[in-house]
Scaffold this motif. Structure first.
Motif, mmCIF file in Angstrom:
data_model
loop_
_atom_site.group_PDB
_atom_site.id
_atom_site.type_symbol
_atom_site.label_atom_id
_atom_site.label_comp_id
_atom_site.label_asym_id
_atom_site.label_seq_id
_atom_site.Cartn_x
_atom_site.Cartn_y
_atom_site.Cartn_z
ATOM 1 N N TYR A 161 32.213 31.216 40.078
ATOM 2 C CA TYR A 161 33.327 32.147 40.300
ATOM 3 C C TYR A 161 32.846 33.150 41.330
ATOM 4 C CZ TYR A 161 35.159 30.190 35.986
ATOM 5 O OH TYR A 161 35.629 29.330 35.024
ATOM 6 N N LYS A 162 33.495 33.144 42.486
ATOM 7 C CA LYS A 162 33.089 34.079 43.536
ATOM 8 C C LYS A 162 33.888 35.371 43.384
ATOM 9 C CE LYS A 162 33.212 34.181 48.530
ATOM 10 N NZ LYS A 162 33.249 33.320 49.714
ATOM 11 N N ILE A 163 33.167 36.471 43.305
ATOM 12 C CA ILE A 163 33.800 37.774 43.100
ATOM 13 C C ILE A 163 33.644 38.598 44.379
ATOM 14 C CG2 ILE A 163 33.775 39.918 41.734
ATOM 15 C CD1 ILE A 163 34.485 37.471 40.000
ATOM 16 N N GLU A 164 34.767 39.039 44.908
ATOM 17 C CA GLU A 164 34.755 39.944 46.063
ATOM 18 C C GLU A 164 34.190 41.275 45.576
ATOM 19 O OE1 GLU A 164 34.951 40.882 49.650
ATOM 20 O OE2 GLU A 164 36.034 39.010 49.214
ATOM 21 N N ALA A 165 32.983 41.643 46.066
ATOM 22 C CA ALA A 165 32.259 42.755 45.443
ATOM 23 C C ALA A 165 32.408 44.085 46.174
ATOM 24 C CB ALA A 165 30.785 42.387 45.284
ATOM 25 N N VAL A 166 33.496 44.226 46.934
ATOM 26 C CA VAL A 166 33.775 45.494 47.605
ATOM 27 C C VAL A 166 34.968 46.145 46.920
ATOM 28 C CG1 VAL A 166 34.369 46.590 49.804
ATOM 29 C CG2 VAL A 166 32.982 44.528 49.778
ATOM 30 N N GLY A 167 34.885 47.459 46.754
ATOM 31 C CA GLY A 167 35.944 48.201 46.065
ATOM 32 C C GLY A 167 35.283 49.107 45.058
ATOM 33 N N THR A 168 36.098 49.761 44.240
ATOM 34 C CA THR A 168 35.481 50.611 43.218
ATOM 35 C C THR A 168 34.932 49.712 42.110
ATOM 36 O OG1 THR A 168 37.475 50.808 41.871
ATOM 37 C CG2 THR A 168 37.210 52.424 43.651
ATOM 38 N N GLU A 169 34.054 50.293 41.281
ATOM 39 C CA GLU A 169 33.480 49.513 40.171
ATOM 40 C C GLU A 169 34.591 48.966 39.279
ATOM 41 O OE1 GLU A 169 30.603 51.995 38.198
ATOM 42 O OE2 GLU A 169 29.482 52.312 40.059
ATOM 43 N N ASP A 170 35.616 49.782 39.044
ATOM 44 C CA ASP A 170 36.716 49.340 38.171
ATOM 45 C C ASP A 170 37.539 48.236 38.828
ATOM 46 O OD1 ASP A 170 35.993 50.996 36.118
ATOM 47 O OD2 ASP A 170 37.364 52.612 36.693
ATOM 48 N N GLU A 171 37.758 48.374 40.115
ATOM 49 C CA GLU A 171 38.513 47.307 40.824
ATOM 50 C C GLU A 171 37.775 45.979 40.732
ATOM 51 O OE1 GLU A 171 40.727 50.029 44.260
ATOM 52 O OE2 GLU A 171 38.811 49.071 44.723
ATOM 53 N N ILE A 172 36.475 46.053 40.893
ATOM 54 C CA ILE A 172 35.687 44.818 40.835
ATOM 55 C C ILE A 172 35.707 44.249 39.417
ATOM 56 C CG2 ILE A 172 33.378 43.832 41.181
ATOM 57 C CD1 ILE A 172 33.107 46.091 43.411
ATOM 58 N N PHE A 173 35.639 45.147 38.427
ATOM 59 C CA PHE A 173 35.667 44.645 37.051
ATOM 60 C C PHE A 173 36.985 43.942 36.739
ATOM 61 C CE2 PHE A 173 36.102 45.134 32.355
ATOM 62 C CZ PHE A 173 35.121 44.203 32.040
ATOM 63 N N GLU A 174 38.074 44.370 37.359
ATOM 64 C CA GLU A 174 39.348 43.677 37.113
ATOM 65 C C GLU A 174 39.346 42.256 37.690
ATOM 66 O OE1 GLU A 174 41.368 44.556 34.837
ATOM 67 O OE2 GLU A 174 40.177 46.380 34.590
ATOM 68 N N ARG A 175 38.411 41.983 38.603
ATOM 69 C CA ARG A 175 38.244 40.603 39.116
ATOM 70 C C ARG A 175 37.329 39.792 38.193
ATOM 71 N NH1 ARG A 175 36.772 43.402 44.729
ATOM 72 N NH2 ARG A 175 38.782 44.422 44.992
ATOM 73 N N VAL A 176 36.450 40.510 37.502
ATOM 74 C CA VAL A 176 35.472 39.858 36.622
ATOM 75 C C VAL A 176 36.091 39.568 35.252
ATOM 76 C CG1 VAL A 176 33.310 40.300 35.351
ATOM 77 C CG2 VAL A 176 33.473 40.895 37.780
ATOM 78 N N ARG A 177 36.876 40.510 34.781
ATOM 79 C CA ARG A 177 37.421 40.448 33.417
ATOM 80 C C ARG A 177 38.102 39.106 33.087
ATOM 81 N NH1 ARG A 177 39.543 44.572 29.966
ATOM 82 N NH2 ARG A 177 39.669 46.115 31.625
ATOM 83 N N PRO A 178 38.990 38.596 33.963
ATOM 84 C CA PRO A 178 39.711 37.367 33.591
ATOM 85 C C PRO A 178 38.793 36.168 33.348
ATOM 86 C CG PRO A 178 40.633 38.328 35.597
ATOM 87 C CD PRO A 178 39.418 39.122 35.274
ATOM 88 N N VAL A 179 37.652 36.156 34.009
ATOM 89 C CA VAL A 179 36.714 35.040 33.830
ATOM 90 C C VAL A 179 36.247 35.014 32.371
ATOM 91 C CG1 VAL A 179 34.476 34.090 34.509
ATOM 92 C CG2 VAL A 179 35.918 35.211 36.234
ATOM 93 N N PHE A 180 35.928 36.203 31.846
ATOM 94 C CA PHE A 180 35.426 36.284 30.464
ATOM 95 C C PHE A 180 36.558 36.189 29.454
ATOM 96 C CE2 PHE A 180 32.041 37.770 33.044
ATOM 97 C CZ PHE A 180 30.942 37.219 32.426
ATOM 98 N N ALA A 181 37.689 36.769 29.809
ATOM 99 C CA ALA A 181 38.842 36.730 28.901
ATOM 100 C C ALA A 181 39.200 35.273 28.604
ATOM 101 C CB ALA A 181 40.018 37.478 29.517
ATOM 102 N N ALA A 182 39.044 34.416 29.579
ATOM 103 C CA ALA A 182 39.389 32.996 29.403
ATOM 104 C C ALA A 182 38.499 32.319 28.357
ATOM 105 C CB ALA A 182 39.263 32.274 30.740
ATOM 106 N N PHE A 183 37.294 32.864 28.164
ATOM 107 C CA PHE A 183 36.369 32.265 27.186
ATOM 108 C C PHE A 183 36.490 32.899 25.803
ATOM 109 C CE2 PHE A 183 34.509 30.783 31.076
ATOM 110 C CZ PHE A 183 33.992 29.546 30.742
ATOM 111 N N GLU A 184 37.309 33.955 25.705
ATOM 112 C CA GLU A 184 37.416 34.670 24.427
ATOM 113 C C GLU A 184 38.388 33.996 23.479
ATOM 114 O OE1 GLU A 184 35.847 37.891 23.376
ATOM 115 O OE2 GLU A 184 34.517 36.865 24.770
ATOM 116 N N VAL A 185 39.285 33.174 24.027
ATOM 117 C CA VAL A 185 40.340 32.608 23.176
ATOM 118 C C VAL A 185 39.830 31.389 22.410
ATOM 119 C CG1 VAL A 185 42.315 33.499 24.412
ATOM 120 C CG2 VAL A 185 41.252 31.363 25.184
#
Ligand code: UP5
Ligand code: MG
Length: 185
Positions: A161-185
């Motif tokens: 999963y390639k994450i665009e790592a420019v932006g605020t920390e929170d903006e970047i986390f919103e790109r990371v979150r869905p990857v993990f959310a998909a494994f929580e179900v």
């Protein structure tokens, strides 16, 4: 067991995003760099070698790093691991896979422009021996020379999963979150 590897250049935000993943999803964060830094302040026989390697921005031999990661994984009563800053090259990757005997579930690649990485590392000011202009240049050279085969390997396996790592920390986390959310179900 769930394993996520986090790959990206110096200052690309691996550690910062790991803290957010831990807070939100309860994984255990293992930073290969932190384990090595901890080892070098101990009196272990490898301490001097590790210090010199980190100062030069080079990669510590796999057997040393893998042993530290393995020891840590075995000592922790949690089965969701974030392995930050590892594997850095093909040698690391092969050595690690021999140990865990499985593919990681997820590999995050933090894609960040060089100028941004340099700016972040030089602003960090936490006293790391490798956060100086000269060593950052070497760390970047090593990163660009060694990460691509690892990225390509996991990409072919459909794990990357390639994450665009420019932006605020929170903006970047919103790109990371869905990857993990998909494994929580
Ligand atoms: N920051 C973070 N996100 C930001 C954002 N979105 N906007 C603005 N600022 C942001 O972030 C770096 C700095 O930027 C921080 O001050 C942060 O607040 C800010 P961080 O999250 O720490 O980035 P990270 O990618 O973790 O950067 P780090 O410098 O830790 O990465 P490296 O990969 O260079 O360092 P590591 O500790 O993994 O390795 C160090 C050395 O150990 C290596 O060079 C190598 O010599 C050795 N090593 C090995 O040999 N083998 C290994 O397996 C691992 C390490
Ligand atoms: Mg880090």
């Amino acid at each position: 067991m769930f394993t996520c590897l986090l790959i990206g250049g110096p200052g690309s935000g691996k550690g910062t995003q790991c803290a957010k993943i831990v807070e939100t999803f309860g994984h255990v964060h293992l930073s290969a760099g932190e384990l090595l830094r901890r080892e070098l302040i101990s009196n272990s026989e490898c301490a001097a070698m590790i210090l010199n390697t980190i100062k030069e921005g080079k990669i510590v031999p796999s057997e040393v790093t893998v042993k530290l990661i393995q020891k840590e994984m075995e000592s922790i009563d949690n089965h969701k691991f974030l392995i930050d800053g590892f594997p850095r090259n093909e040698e690391n990757r092969k050595a690690f896979e021999k140990i865990i005997r499985a593919d990681p579930d997820v590999v995050l690649f933090f894609d960040c422009p060089e100028e941004e990485m340099v700016k972040r590392v030089l602003n960090r000011n936490e006293g790391r021996v490798d956060d100086n202009k000269e060593t950052v240049k070497k760390r970047l050279e090593v990163f660009y020379a060694s990460h691509l085969p690892v990225i390509n390997y996991y990409s072919q396996k459909g794990k990357l999963y390639k994450i665009e790592a420019v932006g605020t920390e929170d903006e970047i986390f919103e790109r990371v979150r869905p990857v993990f959310a998909a494994f929580e179900v």
